[in-house]
Design a protein around this motif. Structure first.
Motif, PDB file in Angstrom:
ATOM      1  N   LYS A  42       0.832  -1.210   0.000  1.00 22.85           N
ATOM      2  CA  LYS A  42       0.000   0.000   0.000  1.00 22.85           C
ATOM      3  C   LYS A  42       0.864   1.256   0.000  1.00 22.85           C
ATOM      4  O   LYS A  42       0.357   2.357   0.118  1.00 22.85           O
ATOM      5  CB  LYS A  42      -0.903   0.018   1.239  1.00 22.85           C
ATOM      6  N   ASP A  43       2.191   1.097  -0.122  1.00 19.88           N
ATOM      7  CA  ASP A  43       3.097   2.238  -0.089  1.00 19.88           C
ATOM      8  C   ASP A  43       2.860   3.159  -1.284  1.00 19.88           C
ATOM      9  O   ASP A  43       2.410   2.726  -2.346  1.00 19.88           O
ATOM     10  CB  ASP A  43       4.555   1.758  -0.085  1.00 19.88           C
ATOM     11  N   GLN A  44       3.181   4.428  -1.111  1.00 15.72           N
ATOM     12  CA  GLN A  44       3.025   5.422  -2.175  1.00 15.72           C
ATOM     13  C   GLN A  44       4.367   5.657  -2.856  1.00 15.72           C
ATOM     14  O   GLN A  44       5.392   5.793  -2.200  1.00 15.72           O
ATOM     15  CB  GLN A  44       2.494   6.737  -1.605  1.00 15.72           C
ATOM     16  N   GLY A  45       4.350   5.700  -4.190  1.00 18.72           N
ATOM     17  CA  GLY A  45       5.569   5.920  -4.939  1.00 18.72           C
ATOM     18  C   GLY A  45       5.366   5.587  -6.403  1.00 18.72           C
ATOM     19  O   GLY A  45       4.263   5.704  -6.928  1.00 18.72           O
ATOM     20  N   LYS A  58       2.337   4.860 -11.413  1.00 20.68           N
ATOM     21  CA  LYS A  58       2.260   5.466 -10.088  1.00 20.68           C
ATOM     22  C   LYS A  58       1.510   4.493  -9.182  1.00 20.68           C
ATOM     23  O   LYS A  58       0.593   3.795  -9.622  1.00 20.68           O
ATOM     24  CB  LYS A  58       1.534   6.804 -10.160  1.00 20.68           C
ATOM     25  N   SER A  59       1.900   4.442  -7.916  1.00 20.47           N
ATOM     26  CA  SER A  59       1.271   3.496  -6.990  1.00 20.47           C
ATOM     27  C   SER A  59      -0.219   3.772  -6.808  1.00 20.47           C
ATOM     28  O   SER A  59      -0.969   2.884  -6.424  1.00 20.47           O
ATOM     29  CB  SER A  59       1.981   3.515  -5.642  1.00 20.47           C
ATOM     30  N   SER A  60      -0.665   4.974  -7.115  1.00 22.70           N
ATOM     31  CA  SER A  60      -2.091   5.297  -6.990  1.00 22.70           C
ATOM     32  C   SER A  60      -2.944   4.505  -7.980  1.00 22.70           C
ATOM     33  O   SER A  60      -4.164   4.476  -7.856  1.00 22.70           O
ATOM     34  CB  SER A  60      -2.316   6.799  -7.195  1.00 22.70           C
ATOM     35  N   THR A  61      -2.309   3.827  -8.952  1.00 22.85           N
ATOM     36  CA  THR A  61      -3.060   3.024  -9.909  1.00 22.85           C
ATOM     37  C   THR A  61      -3.050   1.538  -9.543  1.00 22.85           C
ATOM     38  O   THR A  61      -3.542   0.717 -10.311  1.00 22.85           O
ATOM     39  CB  THR A  61      -2.520   3.198 -11.352  1.00 22.85           C
ATOM     40  N   LYS A  62      -2.534   1.187  -8.362  1.00 22.10           N
ATOM     41  CA  LYS A  62      -2.521  -0.204  -7.915  1.00 22.10           C
ATOM     42  C   LYS A  62      -3.806  -0.500  -7.155  1.00 22.10           C
ATOM     43  O   LYS A  62      -4.315   0.344  -6.440  1.00 22.10           O
ATOM     44  CB  LYS A  62      -1.318  -0.463  -7.015  1.00 22.10           C
ATOM     45  N   GLU A 134       9.751   4.561  -3.222  1.00 27.00           N
ATOM     46  CA  GLU A 134       8.804   5.308  -2.384  1.00 27.00           C
ATOM     47  C   GLU A 134       8.843   6.789  -2.741  1.00 27.00           C
ATOM     48  O   GLU A 134       9.880   7.310  -3.150  1.00 27.00           O
ATOM     49  CB  GLU A 134       9.139   5.119  -0.907  1.00 27.00           C
ATOM     50  N   ASP A 135       7.701   7.464  -2.555  1.00 23.75           N
ATOM     51  CA  ASP A 135       7.591   8.886  -2.892  1.00 23.75           C
ATOM     52  C   ASP A 135       8.700   9.732  -2.281  1.00 23.75           C
ATOM     53  O   ASP A 135       9.266  10.579  -2.935  1.00 23.75           O
ATOM     54  CB  ASP A 135       6.239   9.452  -2.433  1.00 23.75           C
TER      55      ASP A 135
END
Length: 138
Positions: A42-45, A58-62, A134-135
């Motif tokens: 669930k990490d952002q990056g 981008k991790s927001s699309t996982k 990671e971001d």
């Protein structure tokens, strides 16, 4: 369009990739279901190509689907990073996705499965094909 500086011969790829990375990225293999290292992350990056380091997703699309799944929005979150190709292997027609820069095999796109993504698509990407930054480390 591929990046000439990221194109290598098989022997060059074998020297920098693990045998499993080579099998998946260069020989279009698939990792066993449920073994992906990013399946529950669930990490952002940003997810980058294991082969050449190009940012891909981008991790927001996982999202959770039981496999390491991502979606691509229109326009793409990282324009031009992922290419689509028709794959007629195994007696079926699918959409293969590759890293545009180096041509590394990422996985396949599946449509119409009912996941709540903006495009009703699931990019089933092999974790072996990805690295994660990671971001706060980008």
């Amino acid at each position: 369009m591929s990046d000439p500086s990221k194109i290598k011969s098989d022997s060059e790829w074998r020297a920098i990739l693990s045998p499993e990375q080579f099998r998946i990225l260069r020989q279009k293999g698939t990792e066993p279901a449920g073994t992906g290292k990013y399946e529950h992350s669930k990490d952002q990056g940003v997810f980058t190509c294991t082969g050449c380091g190009t940012p891909l997703y981008k991790s927001s699309t996982k999202f959770d689907s039981g496999t390491p799944s991502l979606f691509d929005i229109r326009p793409p979150a990282i324009p031009g990073a992922v290419s689509r190709h028709e794959d007629r292997s195994f007696g079926m027609s699918r959409i293969e996705i590759t890293c545009t820069a180096c041509g590394g095999h990422l996985g396949h796109v599946f449509k119409g499965e009912g996941f709540r993504t903006p495009t009703d698509e699931r990019h089933c990407v092999n974790s072996v094909s990805l690295n994660f930054v990671e971001d706060n480390k980008v």
